[in-house]
Design an enzyme around this catalytic site. Structure first.
Site, PDB file in Angstrom:
ATOM      1  N   GLU A   1      49.963  43.254   5.603  1.00  0.00           N
ATOM      2  CA  GLU A   1      49.904  43.657   3.891  1.00  0.00           C
ATOM      3  C   GLU A   1      50.678  42.802   3.331  1.00  0.00           C
ATOM      4  O   GLU A   1      51.923  42.378   3.737  1.00  0.00           O
ATOM      5  CB  GLU A   1      50.732  44.955   3.995  1.00  0.00           C
ATOM      6  CG  GLU A   1      49.369  46.095   4.271  1.00  0.00           C
ATOM      7  CD  GLU A   1      49.913  47.720   3.542  1.00  0.00           C
ATOM      8  OE1 GLU A   1      51.028  47.743   3.556  1.00  0.00           O
ATOM      9  OE2 GLU A   1      48.512  48.064   4.011  1.00  0.00           O
TER      10      GLU A   1
ATOM     11  N   ASP B   1      58.919  50.819   1.191  1.00  0.00           N
ATOM     12  CA  ASP B   1      57.788  50.097   0.863  1.00  0.00           C
ATOM     13  C   ASP B   1      56.425  50.986   0.257  1.00  0.00           C
ATOM     14  O   ASP B   1      56.716  52.174   0.037  1.00  0.00           O
ATOM     15  CB  ASP B   1      56.733  50.180   2.141  1.00  0.00           C
ATOM     16  CG  ASP B   1      55.692  48.845   2.098  1.00  0.00           C
ATOM     17  OD1 ASP B   1      55.815  48.407   1.365  1.00  0.00           O
ATOM     18  OD2 ASP B   1      53.840  49.404   2.669  1.00  0.00           O
TER      19      ASP B   1
ATOM     20  N   ASP C   1      53.930  43.265   5.333  1.00  0.00           N
ATOM     21  CA  ASP C   1      53.948  44.869   6.048  1.00  0.00           C
ATOM     22  C   ASP C   1      52.989  45.049   7.133  1.00  0.00           C
ATOM     23  O   ASP C   1      52.064  45.599   7.234  1.00  0.00           O
ATOM     24  CB  ASP C   1      53.773  45.790   4.786  1.00  0.00           C
ATOM     25  CG  ASP C   1      53.916  47.668   5.173  1.00  0.00           C
ATOM     26  OD1 ASP C   1      54.142  47.396   6.403  1.00  0.00           O
ATOM     27  OD2 ASP C   1      53.386  48.187   4.753  1.00  0.00           O
TER      28      ASP C   1
ATOM     29  N   ARG D   1      46.430  50.003  11.504  1.00  0.00           N
ATOM     30  CA  ARG D   1      45.257  50.990  10.763  1.00  0.00           C
ATOM     31  C   ARG D   1      44.573  52.250  11.097  1.00  0.00           C
ATOM     32  O   ARG D   1      44.564  53.200  10.831  1.00  0.00           O
ATOM     33  CB  ARG D   1      43.959  50.180  10.478  1.00  0.00           C
ATOM     34  CG  ARG D   1      44.419  49.206   9.236  1.00  0.00           C
ATOM     35  CD  ARG D   1      45.168  48.912   8.247  1.00  0.00           C
ATOM     36  NE  ARG D   1      45.620  48.308   7.294  1.00  0.00           N
ATOM     37  CZ  ARG D   1      46.764  48.219   6.307  1.00  0.00           C
ATOM     38  NH1 ARG D   1      47.192  49.312   6.068  1.00  0.00           N
ATOM     39  NH2 ARG D   1      46.401  47.011   5.545  1.00  0.00           N
TER      40      ARG D   1
ATOM     41  N   GLN E   1      47.646  54.537  11.730  1.00  0.00           N
ATOM     42  CA  GLN E   1      47.786  55.438  10.369  1.00  0.00           C
ATOM     43  C   GLN E   1      46.826  56.251  10.067  1.00  0.00           C
ATOM     44  O   GLN E   1      47.220  57.083   9.848  1.00  0.00           O
ATOM     45  CB  GLN E   1      48.299  53.599   9.368  1.00  0.00           C
ATOM     46  CG  GLN E   1      48.075  53.817   8.214  1.00  0.00           C
ATOM     47  CD  GLN E   1      48.356  52.958   6.655  1.00  0.00           C
ATOM     48  OE1 GLN E   1      47.397  51.684   7.536  1.00  0.00           O
ATOM     49  NE2 GLN E   1      48.085  53.394   6.020  1.00  0.00           N
TER      50      GLN E   1
ATOM     51  N   THR F   1      50.699  45.937  -1.209  1.00  0.00           N
ATOM     52  CA  THR F   1      49.461  45.465  -1.154  1.00  0.00           C
ATOM     53  C   THR F   1      49.421  44.762  -2.163  1.00  0.00           C
ATOM     54  O   THR F   1      49.009  45.080  -3.274  1.00  0.00           O
ATOM     55  CB  THR F   1      48.333  45.711   0.343  1.00  0.00           C
ATOM     56  OG1 THR F   1      49.244  46.645   0.807  1.00  0.00           O
ATOM     57  CG2 THR F   1      47.719  44.498   0.759  1.00  0.00           C
TER      58      THR F   1
ATOM     59  N   GLU G   1      40.481  45.390   4.100  1.00  0.00           N
ATOM     60  CA  GLU G   1      40.498  45.084   2.724  1.00  0.00           C
ATOM     61  C   GLU G   1      39.151  43.957   2.873  1.00  0.00           C
ATOM     62  O   GLU G   1      38.162  43.555   2.564  1.00  0.00           O
ATOM     63  CB  GLU G   1      41.330  44.792   1.610  1.00  0.00           C
ATOM     64  CG  GLU G   1      42.034  46.252   1.069  1.00  0.00           C
ATOM     65  CD  GLU G   1      43.148  45.988   0.515  1.00  0.00           C
ATOM     66  OE1 GLU G   1      44.061  45.399   0.583  1.00  0.00           O
ATOM     67  OE2 GLU G   1      42.435  45.790  -1.172  1.00  0.00           O
TER      68      GLU G   1
ATOM     69  N   GLU H   1      52.806  41.075   0.962  1.00  0.00           N
ATOM     70  CA  GLU H   1      53.552  41.964  -0.347  1.00  0.00           C
ATOM     71  C   GLU H   1      54.606  40.505  -0.414  1.00  0.00           C
ATOM     72  O   GLU H   1      54.787  39.544  -0.257  1.00  0.00           O
ATOM     73  CB  GLU H   1      54.455  43.064   0.060  1.00  0.00           C
ATOM     74  CG  GLU H   1      53.517  44.454   0.140  1.00  0.00           C
ATOM     75  CD  GLU H   1      53.889  45.368   0.858  1.00  0.00           C
ATOM     76  OE1 GLU H   1      54.793  45.828   0.520  1.00  0.00           O
ATOM     77  OE2 GLU H   1      52.896  46.340   1.985  1.00  0.00           O
TER      78      GLU H   1
ATOM     79  N   THR I   1      58.604  44.448  10.183  1.00  0.00           N
ATOM     80  CA  THR I   1      57.702  43.835   8.827  1.00  0.00           C
ATOM     81  C   THR I   1      58.359  42.785   8.813  1.00  0.00           C
ATOM     82  O   THR I   1      59.667  42.961   9.130  1.00  0.00           O
ATOM     83  CB  THR I   1      58.415  44.980   7.744  1.00  0.00           C
ATOM     84  OG1 THR I   1      58.641  46.027   7.673  1.00  0.00           O
ATOM     85  CG2 THR I   1      58.349  44.463   6.463  1.00  0.00           C
TER      86      THR I   1
HETATM   87 MN    MN Z   1      52.444  48.416   2.642  1.00  0.00          MN
END
Ligand code: MN
Length: 424
Positions: free
Chosen positions: A202, A129, A236, A240, A243, A353, A367, A204, A260
């Protein structure tokens, strides 16, 4: 416009006109999974078409009577192009009428999509990724490290990535279990263990490697582009809070390893050819091995929809475009191999992303809600800072031609509750 004789394929907004012909793997009832192509509201059964002698492939038969696309993808661009040309001929109004004129062949080879189960289209060899969207990197960096350190010093020079897990790449429609892990509450010195409370998506694109490269051999951006078979939508899923606690110094680990999701149809590079576009202007000159030999990115419109638990329908929460990516998938693949890393048929590269410059174009809830500070208010009245159990997230996208659309279908996942562990 090139038209197809297949029902629904020429309708405005159809994701699967004859110009698209994306590859996937499907089954019906108890039958074995096999390769097919989406056309209109149907799937063309390539295994049966091949058996019926309507699709001759150099390199033998039974390329498509398999539960993955890997064999076909490994044959390389000449085979991809000749199969695409033959299918275009068989499915176009103005093409070879052999198939259209044979009711028995039509009956055996065309399956309604609503009657089929779609499977993971290829065996994912390895999954990497990237972090190649500049707006996303700036937003993320601002929230995690502050505005003065938003973009790391390496960001404008290399496509940053990490090695993810192939084992938990799943096809659209697979439920996603909320992960458990360590999180450190704000202001606390020590972490707690429990279910993720800041579960996110995310948005993607995934590039699918068709042709392998040998160990020890760097590939150029042009060669990398040649190796890519096609593209899928990729979600993805990201925890958070896990993370934020784990990501330094080696990057994300458990916060990304649980799931994923990818869309079931691999849209070929050939179908996307008219939609090529260059990456944005460079802030810093790139070393020659990373420079684009020509346009290697694509103009693909993307949307994120959310159906909160209990709501009647899904609603759009973000709209953006793949062309915003600072590094294309071909540049990422070239960078991936430059050290001598071997790339294999079935390798999957997440783009990173995809966030556009406007707030409505951000490709993650982190975001869109600015770290949870500004929750979304949805039409049903529900508010969301992050994903709750029972929520369904949907990615969709298409490249818009003058009178047709190269669609990716959907990438869907519903979140289910975390396991209770350790048992009380
Ligand atoms: Mn990602």
């Amino acid at each position: 416009m090139m038209a197809s004789w297949i029902e629904g394929a020429n309708e405005a907004g159809c994701h699967f006109p004859v110009q698209n012909l994306p590859f996937g793997v499907f089954s019906t009832g108890d039958s074995a999974p096999r390769c097919g192509v989406a056309i209109g509201e149907f799937i063309l059964d390539l295994a049966v078409l091949e058996q019926a002698g309507l699709l001759a492939l150099a390199g033998g038969t039974n390329t498509f009577a398999q539960p993955t696309l890997n064999s076909f993808m490994g044959l390389g661009p000449d085979a991809w192009n000749s199969v695409r040309a033959r299918l275009t001929d068989l499915l176009s109004v103005s093409g070879d009428p052999t198939f259209n004129d044979d009711p028995s062949a039509r009956e055996r080879c065309l399956i309604a999509q609503r009657e089929a189960t779609l499977h993971l289209p290829f065996q994912v060899s390895e999954y990497t990724d990237f972090y190649a969207g500049r707006q996303h990197a700036e937003n993320f960096g601002t929230m995690f490290r502050g505005p003065e350190k938003a973009l790391p010093p390496n960001w404008l020079h290399i496509p940053i990535g990490y090695n993810g897990r192939a084992s938990t790449v799943v096809v659209s429609g697979t439920d996603i279990r909320r992960p458990l892990g360590q999180v450190r509450p704000k202001g606390a010195d020590v972490p707690e263990f429990g279910p993720c409370r800041r579960l996110d998506i995310e948005l993607e694109m995934g590039a699918v490697v068709g042709l392998p490269s040998p160990m020890g051999e760097p590939v150029s951006v042009a060669e990398a582009d040649h190796m890519i078979f096609g593209y899928v939508l990729l979600n993805d899923w990201s925890a958070r809070d896990i993370q934020a606690w784990e990501y330094q110094p080696l990057g994300p680990f458990q916060s990304k390893a649980f799931a994923t999701s990818i869309s079931p149809w691999v849209v070929t590079k050939a179908a996307l050819e008219p939609f090529r576009t260059s990456t944005p202007e460079r802030d810093k000159d790139l070393p020659p091995y990373l420079r684009e030999p020509g346009p290697t990115n694509y103009d693909i419109e993307l949307e994120v929809l959310m159906q909160p638990n209990g709501a009647e329908h899904a609603e759009t929460i973000a709209r953006t475009n793949f062309r915003h990516m600072y590094y294309s998938s071909a540049q990422q693949l070239a960078h991936h191999s430059v050290c001598g890393c071997k790339m294999n048929t079935g390798d999957l590269l997440g783009s990173g992303t995809i966030s556009g410059p406007e707030k409505s174009q951000y490709g993650s809830l982190l975001e869109l809600t600015w770290g949870g500070r500004d929750p979304l208010t949805l039409e049903s009245g529900a508010t969301r800072a992050f994903i709750e159990d029972g929520d369904t997230l949907i990615l969709t996208g298409w490249a818009q031609g003058e009178d047709y659309r190269i669609g990716f279908g959907e990438c869907v996942g519903t979140v289910t509750p975390a396991p209770s562990f350790p048992a009380a």
